[in-house]
Write an enzyme that holds these catalytic residues in place. Structure first.
Site, mmCIF file in Angstrom:
data_model
loop_
_atom_site.group_PDB
_atom_site.id
_atom_site.type_symbol
_atom_site.label_atom_id
_atom_site.label_comp_id
_atom_site.label_asym_id
_atom_site.label_seq_id
_atom_site.Cartn_x
_atom_site.Cartn_y
_atom_site.Cartn_z
ATOM 1 N N HIS A 59 -9.245 1.334 5.009
ATOM 2 C CA HIS A 59 -8.647 1.787 5.487
ATOM 3 C C HIS A 59 -8.318 2.501 7.137
ATOM 4 C CE1 HIS A 59 -3.727 2.551 6.846
ATOM 5 N NE2 HIS A 59 -3.792 1.438 5.614
ATOM 6 N N SER A 112 3.324 -2.210 10.096
ATOM 7 C CA SER A 112 4.680 -2.407 10.287
ATOM 8 C C SER A 112 5.566 -3.349 10.243
ATOM 9 C CB SER A 112 5.036 -1.821 11.901
ATOM 10 O OG SER A 112 4.827 -1.023 12.622
ATOM 11 N N GLU A 131 -5.353 -4.828 9.898
ATOM 12 C CA GLU A 131 -4.662 -4.004 10.696
ATOM 13 C C GLU A 131 -4.663 -2.898 12.601
ATOM 14 O OE1 GLU A 131 -3.106 -2.221 7.516
ATOM 15 O OE2 GLU A 131 -4.339 -1.424 7.160
ATOM 16 N N GLY A 138 5.098 1.800 4.799
ATOM 17 C CA GLY A 138 6.122 1.768 4.619
ATOM 18 C C GLY A 138 7.507 1.051 3.933
ATOM 19 N N ASN A 187 0.433 -0.909 -0.019
ATOM 20 C CA ASN A 187 -0.023 -0.279 0.125
ATOM 21 C C ASN A 187 0.847 1.378 0.228
ATOM 22 O OD1 ASN A 187 -1.677 1.292 0.058
ATOM 23 N ND2 ASN A 187 -2.100 1.265 2.939
ATOM 24 N N LYS A 199 0.383 3.860 -0.655
ATOM 25 C CA LYS A 199 -0.562 5.423 0.221
ATOM 26 C C LYS A 199 -0.218 6.601 -0.094
ATOM 27 C CE LYS A 199 0.314 3.503 4.962
ATOM 28 N NZ LYS A 199 0.292 3.207 6.209
ATOM 29 N N GLU A 208 -6.473 4.133 8.141
ATOM 30 C CA GLU A 208 -6.417 5.880 8.165
ATOM 31 C C GLU A 208 -7.606 7.161 7.865
ATOM 32 O OE1 GLU A 208 -2.876 5.030 6.251
ATOM 33 O OE2 GLU A 208 -1.737 4.682 7.420
ATOM 34 N N GLY A 258 2.727 2.098 10.595
ATOM 35 C CA GLY A 258 2.979 3.473 10.798
ATOM 36 C C GLY A 258 4.562 4.311 11.862
HETATM 37 P P1 PGA Z 1 3.089 0.118 7.704
HETATM 38 O O1 PGA Z 1 1.310 0.581 7.079
HETATM 39 O O2 PGA Z 1 3.644 -1.328 6.451
HETATM 40 O O3 PGA Z 1 3.680 1.832 7.154
HETATM 41 O O4 PGA Z 1 2.441 -0.136 8.725
HETATM 42 C C1 PGA Z 1 0.323 -0.798 6.176
HETATM 43 C C2 PGA Z 1 -0.526 0.149 6.601
HETATM 44 O O5 PGA Z 1 -0.974 0.832 6.749
HETATM 45 O O6 PGA Z 1 -1.318 -1.080 5.698
#
Ligand code: PGA
Length: 255
Positions: A97, A215, A169, A237, A9, A11, A99, A175
């Site tokens: 998601h 993460s 998640e 990330g 992803n 983002k 976010e 993140g």
């Molecule tokens: P992250 O994001 O690996 O940066 O923690 C995962 C996600 O939001 O899908």
């Protein structure tokens, strides 16, 4: 038999050309053999879907969008429809998601409209669910997850369930560099599978792909991907780093 599934992803990162470059790098680093056991998906921003689709043409890498709108077309300024994302080669779409739940205030009801729209359009939705730190500390995470599944999957038939990917998640792990232990991930993934078995069908539940996200990186991927009931990862990330992302695909392949 469930296959491993590694999804990136991206983002709100990378411009048009940068996205093309990253897609080409990923393509050049993945040998054909990995795709025999592992599905690989990348989800760039809307504006880069077209160019990334071209860059991964003739490969087994799949393309997904990070969201869609549930209406067909019309006066919905700024929104992107399922037909639009299909027209640039998307097979998958991330929905709900954390976010978007947080910054765009997306409710389970809106997420459900999007899930139904994706299914009706022939797209495979990745439904993201997960509890906040507070909900985990208060030990109410199971009821939060049940609510997200029940409301997010409202009016989804047993047959449609086989087209849906679920991504667990935990919000506190996204993140942040914190991640659920393999045991914690296994526990929730087993819980999700049981919910699907009870509500839909045990055979569907056995085949249900449940990804872990939060993460995931080259260092922890082996432990997480080896955990019971974890079928793959949704990676933020680390999916922007071609070497690390492809290493995670290799790890998935080798498990
Ligand atoms: P992250 O994001 O690996 O940066 O923690 C995962 C996600 O939001 O899908």
């Amino acid at each position: 038999m469930r296959r491993k599934f590694i999804a990136g992803n991206w983002k709100m990162n990378l411009g048009y050309r940068e996205s093309e470059k990253l897609a080409k790098e990923i393509k050049s680093k993945l040998e054909d053999k990995y795709f025999t056991k592992t599905d690989v998906l990348i989800c760039p921003s809307f504006i880069s879907l077209g160019i990334v689709n071209k860059a991964i043409k003739d490969t087994e890498i799949k393309l997904g969008a990070q969201d869609l709108y549930f209406e067909n077309d019309g006066a919905f300024t700024g929104e992107v429809s399922s037909d639009m994302i299909k027209s640039v080669g998307c097979e998958y779409v991330i929905i709900g998601h954390s976010e978007r739940r947080k910054y765009q205030h997306e409710s389970n009801k809106l997420i459900n409209l999007k899930i139904n729209k994706a299914i009706r359009s022939g797209l495979k939705p990745i439904l993201c669910i997960g509890e906040s730190l507070e909900e985990r500390e208060d030990e109410i995470y199971e009821s939060v997850i049940i609510e997200m599944l029940r409301d997010g999957l409202h009016e989804i038939s047993t047959e449609d369930m086989s087209k849906i990917v679920i991504a667990y998640e935990p919000v506190w792990a996204i993140g942040t560099g914190l991640n659920a232990t393999p045991k914690q991930a296994s526990e929730i993934h087993g819980f999700i599978r049981k919910y699907i078995s009870d509500k839909y069908d045990p055979e569907i539940a056995k085949e249900q792909i449940v990804l872990y996200g939060g993460s995931v990186n080259g260092k922890n991927a082996k432990d997480i991907l080896s955990a019971k009931d974890v079928d793959g990862a949704l990676i933020g990330g680390a999916s922007l780093k071609p070497d690390e992302f492809c290493d995670i695909v290799r790890i998935a392949y080798s498990i």
